[in-house]
Scaffold this active site. Structure first.
Site, PDB file in Angstrom:
ATOM      1  N   GLU A  49       0.858  -1.185   0.000  1.00 16.47           N
ATOM      2  CA  GLU A  49       0.000   0.000   0.000  1.00 16.47           C
ATOM      3  C   GLU A  49       0.889   1.228   0.000  1.00 16.47           C
ATOM      4  O   GLU A  49       2.017   1.181   0.499  1.00 16.47           O
ATOM      5  CB  GLU A  49      -0.903   0.002   1.241  1.00 16.47           C
ATOM      6  CG  GLU A  49      -0.115   0.143   2.529  1.00 16.47           C
ATOM      7  CD  GLU A  49      -0.935  -0.171   3.773  1.00 16.47           C
ATOM      8  OE1 GLU A  49      -1.750   0.664   4.128  1.00 16.47           O
ATOM      9  OE2 GLU A  49      -0.727  -1.246   4.369  1.00 16.47           O
ATOM     10  N   LYS A  98       2.573   4.569   1.220  1.00 17.35           N
ATOM     11  CA  LYS A  98       2.839   5.126   2.549  1.00 17.35           C
ATOM     12  C   LYS A  98       2.504   6.613   2.490  1.00 17.35           C
ATOM     13  O   LYS A  98       3.208   7.395   1.844  1.00 17.35           O
ATOM     14  CB  LYS A  98       4.315   4.924   2.908  1.00 17.35           C
ATOM     15  CG  LYS A  98       4.666   5.363   4.304  1.00 17.35           C
ATOM     16  CD  LYS A  98       6.093   4.941   4.657  1.00 17.35           C
ATOM     17  CE  LYS A  98       6.364   5.120   6.139  1.00 17.35           C
ATOM     18  NZ  LYS A  98       6.305   6.512   6.560  1.00 17.35           N
ATOM     19  N   ASP A 118       2.166  10.429   3.376  1.00 18.68           N
ATOM     20  CA  ASP A 118       3.029  11.355   4.102  1.00 18.68           C
ATOM     21  C   ASP A 118       2.166  12.332   4.886  1.00 18.68           C
ATOM     22  O   ASP A 118       1.838  13.413   4.411  1.00 18.68           O
ATOM     23  CB  ASP A 118       3.923  12.099   3.099  1.00 18.68           C
ATOM     24  CG  ASP A 118       5.071  12.804   3.800  1.00 18.68           C
ATOM     25  OD1 ASP A 118       5.296  12.528   4.997  1.00 18.68           O
ATOM     26  OD2 ASP A 118       5.738  13.614   3.152  1.00 18.68           O
ATOM     27  N   TYR A 156      -5.348   2.209   8.138  1.00 18.83           N
ATOM     28  CA  TYR A 156      -4.491   1.148   7.590  1.00 18.83           C
ATOM     29  C   TYR A 156      -4.041   0.123   8.627  1.00 18.83           C
ATOM     30  O   TYR A 156      -3.321  -0.813   8.314  1.00 18.83           O
ATOM     31  CB  TYR A 156      -3.276   1.729   6.864  1.00 18.83           C
ATOM     32  CG  TYR A 156      -2.384   2.611   7.713  1.00 18.83           C
ATOM     33  CD1 TYR A 156      -1.635   2.081   8.753  1.00 18.83           C
ATOM     34  CD2 TYR A 156      -2.282   3.974   7.456  1.00 18.83           C
ATOM     35  CE1 TYR A 156      -0.827   2.873   9.520  1.00 18.83           C
ATOM     36  CE2 TYR A 156      -1.468   4.784   8.223  1.00 18.83           C
ATOM     37  CZ  TYR A 156      -0.745   4.235   9.251  1.00 18.83           C
ATOM     38  OH  TYR A 156       0.054   5.031  10.025  1.00 18.83           O
ATOM     39  N   LYS A 195      11.050   2.966   0.576  1.00 20.15           N
ATOM     40  CA  LYS A 195      11.012   4.402   0.274  1.00 20.15           C
ATOM     41  C   LYS A 195      11.290   4.672  -1.201  1.00 20.15           C
ATOM     42  O   LYS A 195      11.978   3.899  -1.871  1.00 20.15           O
ATOM     43  CB  LYS A 195      12.070   5.135   1.120  1.00 20.15           C
ATOM     44  CG  LYS A 195      11.790   5.123   2.618  1.00 20.15           C
ATOM     45  CD  LYS A 195      10.503   5.845   2.934  1.00 20.15           C
ATOM     46  CE  LYS A 195      10.299   6.083   4.411  1.00 20.15           C
ATOM     47  NZ  LYS A 195      11.098   7.143   4.976  1.00 20.15           N
ATOM     48  N   CYS A 218      41.167  23.129  19.156  1.00 18.67           N
ATOM     49  CA  CYS A 218      39.722  23.174  19.318  1.00 18.67           C
ATOM     50  C   CYS A 218      39.223  24.605  19.139  1.00 18.67           C
ATOM     51  O   CYS A 218      39.758  25.516  19.766  1.00 18.67           O
ATOM     52  CB  CYS A 218      39.362  22.659  20.713  1.00 18.67           C
ATOM     53  SG  CYS A 218      37.639  22.937  21.154  1.00 18.67           S
ATOM     54  N   CYS A 266      38.050  25.957  22.763  1.00 19.22           N
ATOM     55  CA  CYS A 266      38.914  26.112  23.935  1.00 19.22           C
ATOM     56  C   CYS A 266      40.395  26.121  23.576  1.00 19.22           C
ATOM     57  O   CYS A 266      41.238  26.223  24.457  1.00 19.22           O
ATOM     58  CB  CYS A 266      38.638  25.005  24.951  1.00 19.22           C
ATOM     59  SG  CYS A 266      39.258  23.388  24.444  1.00 19.22           S
ATOM     60  N   CYS A 306      38.675  17.031  20.572  1.00 16.74           N
ATOM     61  CA  CYS A 306      39.288  18.069  21.400  1.00 16.74           C
ATOM     62  C   CYS A 306      39.817  17.412  22.671  1.00 16.74           C
ATOM     63  O   CYS A 306      39.150  16.585  23.276  1.00 16.74           O
ATOM     64  CB  CYS A 306      38.240  19.130  21.747  1.00 16.74           C
ATOM     65  SG  CYS A 306      38.609  20.114  23.206  1.00 16.74           S
ATOM     66  N   CYS A 315      36.983  22.373  28.416  1.00 16.62           N
ATOM     67  CA  CYS A 315      36.441  22.927  27.175  1.00 16.62           C
ATOM     68  C   CYS A 315      34.994  23.354  27.420  1.00 16.62           C
ATOM     69  O   CYS A 315      34.158  22.526  27.778  1.00 16.62           O
ATOM     70  CB  CYS A 315      36.504  21.892  26.064  1.00 16.62           C
ATOM     71  SG  CYS A 315      35.761  22.453  24.519  1.00 16.62           S
TER      72      CYS A 315
END
Length: 705
Positions: free
Chosen positions: A111, A113, A115, A221, A317, A422, A425, A438, A444
């Site tokens: 079936e 799907k 949205d 469904y 999908k 980083c 820091c 880091c 940090c």
DNA sequence: GTGCCTCGAGTTCC
DNA sequence: CTCGAGGCAC
């Protein structure tokens, strides 16, 4: 004086009105809930002090009340799970093979799907009594009043089971969506980006009369809790729902036996998928794939569930929509564990119905286009600021960068260079697998803040009124700083101290600050007080120890049962105790990485001190020892092998442990029972040679029932 | 040692 | 939702 007050009151009232309109009419909140509450609290306070200045039309007595109230919660009797995804034909083959291992001649329904958003409708004696959104799958929002305004949803059923929960999808047709946006354009109000958002926004209206104006549709469904089955198969049950007056999708179809169709099941499914994909634009509503379900319900039950998805259904999908845009910049974020994550800033572009301006770039390798072994990822080309790049939404959700157009690369681009320090820091960075990390640790600020956000998150302490925004707010607060976990719980006392000691007009205590007021402050404090009482598993998870997520935290909590036992064991591990480390290692799923992380965390030092200071402010709830009375398996050592069909391995283990059994990883002469599912291998042989009792999953379930 | 499978940690937009 | 990696089965 009173003029200034009057001005402030008018100002706040205006902001609240604007916020209300944005929230209710346009479904596009302009300010967050906390800010809204704070403004409203301030206005209420001023109105109480200066009743003469109160506006007859004040927002404190209007729409504000329902907004604050929000929707009630409904706990689903049967959880509303999501579906696993298939993207390629291979995934579909795997799905079918898994089913045929259990039932050779299984048929499958297909079936579209839809949205939209899932809804669970509960009917008792034929009458619609409640409607709930999916929510997190366990608890949804009560949208009964809104559901009653939808034409496709019957208010009354005849001939239905005494209790019947119908599940389906609320959506808006293309026609109704366009009409709604045309109206919005005429009125100068905000339009919706796509039908799904329009449907979701309409369902979330607190005023059901607004929902009624938006034309929403509903396809049934599935079903949840019910007093008697609707049918023996999926297709029979759907036909029954149609008889009862529900609209069901007309494109639903069932596979034919291979001999009749002359095509394999997989071929039939893929053919249907292609057919519907071609018809997609003409359907009149949005769909994002095809759902396949095992037709026979007994087979569905036999296949059972993984932890969050059924084994008997999958969503196939459609290929994600793709679009090209420019990579404007690459920015670096520092996560809770110190991992540096690059994020792409893009020229905004519409992909799959939403405007995307950021996308994750994962790590070093993803930007370089090659992993450390030299294998190509994303087509093998590196990404540079200025490149034309392809964007898609993985699983129709998370924006990702795909290919890069080398022909369109400007002449002045340079390869992206990862920072050696980083950005937050300035500590040196080190390479860790495919990521950079880091080395600043607790020093940090980014890591410190992210850790606090983790601690207050929903799966951890879940403090009402203290979320990410509050972490940011108090992190930089001079009067009431929150820099480590314990600071959250000392906040109320520190605030009280401040209120007592400060001079008039200083306004550093929360209740005296603009935008706060006593009621906001009290609400925050009561949230904090409530969170002091925390279950051991949430506490362990909240600490944010590397490799210890919610699942592992629960396993550990279940083993040690109370905080003192856990702490003592963890500290012993840090001091090098082999026997205590073995206690952790005996937990299924815990190995060297977790033990190493525990050792680092509980070494004498600031980190352990921070944890102990936090614990001292809390009331950590012990877990119940497994209830062994009434248990037929208490004290037995059991081993699971093969594929379990009714539950996942970790669920089975949890349940067995709850009944006082010990679950081991491998068969030995100490094993009492081996529970063998399909595909059991050497363990079953070994059990036979040792004379260990072997039973199947059904016999096990009967045994513990 | 190799190949699943599950978990953890990262992220987007509404 | 995805990726990487930890842990376990074989």
């Amino acid at each position: 004086m009173s003029e200034a007050v009057s001005l402030e009151m008018k100002e706040i009232a205006k902001r609240l009105e604007v916020a209300n309109l944005a929230y209710h009419r346009d479904d596009a909140p302009e300010i967050d809930d906390a800010e809204y509450d704070a403004l409203k609290a301030r206005l209420l306070e001023l109105e109480a002090q200066h009743p003469d200045l109160k506006d007859a039309d004040t927002p404190t007595e209007k729409v504000g009340a329902p907004l604050a109230a929000g929707f009630g919660k409904i706990t689903h009797k049967i959880p509303m799970l999501s579906l696993g995804n298939a993207f390629e034909e291979d995934d579909v083959s795997r799905f079918v093979a898994q089913i045929r291992a259990v039932s050779r001649d299984a048929m499958i329904t297909s079936e579209p799907k839809i949205d939209g958003l899932s809804l669970a409708l509960r009917y008792e004696n034929g009458a619609l009594v409640s409607a709930a959104t999916r929510g997190d799958g366990a608890v949804g929002e009560d949208v009964t009043a809104n559901a009653r305004t939808i034409n496709d949803i019957p208010q009354q059923l005849t001939g239905a089971p005494e209790v019947l929960e119908v599940r389906g999808e609320v959506f808006m047709s293309h026609e109704d969506f366009e009409a709604l946006n045309a109206r919005a354009a005429k009125n100068g109000t905000k339009s919706f980006a796509n039908p799904r958002n329009a449907a979701a926004g309409s369902m979330r209206q607190l005023d059901a009369s607004i929902t009624a104006e938006r034309k929403l549709s509903f396809f049934a469904y599935a079903w949840g809790d019910m007093s008697e089955p609707l049918g023996a198969t999926q297709s029979e049950s759907i036909a029954r729902l149609a008889e009862l007056g529900f609209r069901v999708n007309p494109l639903m179809r069932r596979t034919q036996p291979v001999a009749e169709a002359g095509k394999s099941l997989v071929a039939q499914l893929v053919e249907y998928h292609e057919e519907v994909a071609l018809a997609r634009a003409e359907l009149g509503y949005d769909i994002d794939g095809i759902v396949y379900k095992v037709d026979d319900i007994a087979t569905q039950i036999a296949l059972g569930f993984r932890s969050t998805t059924p084994r008997w259904a999958v969503a196939h999908k459609f290929a994600a929509e793709r679009a090209w845009t420019r990579l404007e910049a690459i920015e670096i974020q520092v996560g809770r564990t110190g991992v540096l994550s690059p994020v792409a800033r893009l020229t905004p572009i519409t992909v799959g119905g939403v405007v995307v301006s950021n996308a994750t770039l994962h790590n070093l390798d993803y930007i370089a286009g090659r992993d450390s072994a030299g294998n190509a990822i994303r087509g093998g080309n590196d990404l540079r600021v200025g490149d034309r790049v392809e964007i898609y939404r993985a699983g129709d959700v998370i924006p990702k960068v795909g290919a890069v157009d080398l022909d369109a690369r400007p002449g002045d681009t340079v390869p992206f260079v990862f920072p050696t320090a980083c950005p937050e820091c300035a500590s040196p960075t080190v390479r860790d697998g495919s990521s950079l990390r880091c080395t600043g640790g607790l020093a940090c600020p980014a890591q410190g803040k992210e850790r606090l956000k983790h601690l207050v998150s929903r799966e951890a302490f879940d403090i009402d009124g203290f979320g990410d925004t509050m972490v940011d707010t108090f992190w930089g607060d001079d009067a009431l700083p929150v820099h480590q976990p314990v600071d959250i719980f000392t906040l109320p006392a520190r605030d009280a101290q401040l209120a007592r000691s400060e001079a008039p007009g200083e306004n550093r205590a929360l209740a005296t600050r603009s935008g706060w007021g006593p009621s906001s402050a009290n609400k925050l404090f009561s949230g904090i007080e409530a969170a002091r009482s925390v279950h051991l598993d949430r506490m362990i998870f909240g600490l944010g120890i590397r490799h210890i997520g919610s699942t592992t935290a629960s396993l550990i909590a279940r083993t040690f049962l109370d905080w003192e036992c856990f702490l003592a064991a963890a500290v012993a591990v840090a001091e090098g105790s082999v026997s205590e480390a073995a206690r952790f290692r005996a937990i299924d799923g815990i190995g060297d990485a977790v033990i190493g992380a525990l050792r680092e965390t509980f070494m004498p030092g600031p980190e352990r001190e921070a944890i102990e200071a936090l614990a001292a402010e809390l009331d950590i709830q012990s877990l119940e020892a497994p209830s062994t009375k009434d248990s037929t398996v208490a004290g037995l050592t059991v081993v699971f092998t093969g594929t379990l069909t009714q539950m996942t391995r970790s669920e089975a283990k949890k349940q067995a442990e709850g009944l006082g059994a010990k679950v081991a990883g491998s068969v030995s002469k100490n094993t009492d029972i081996l529970i063998a599912g399909p595909g059991a291998g050497s363990k079953a042989d070994k059990a036979a040679s040792l004379g260990v009792k072997v039973i199947d999953e059904a016999a096990w379930l009967e045994m513990i029932a």
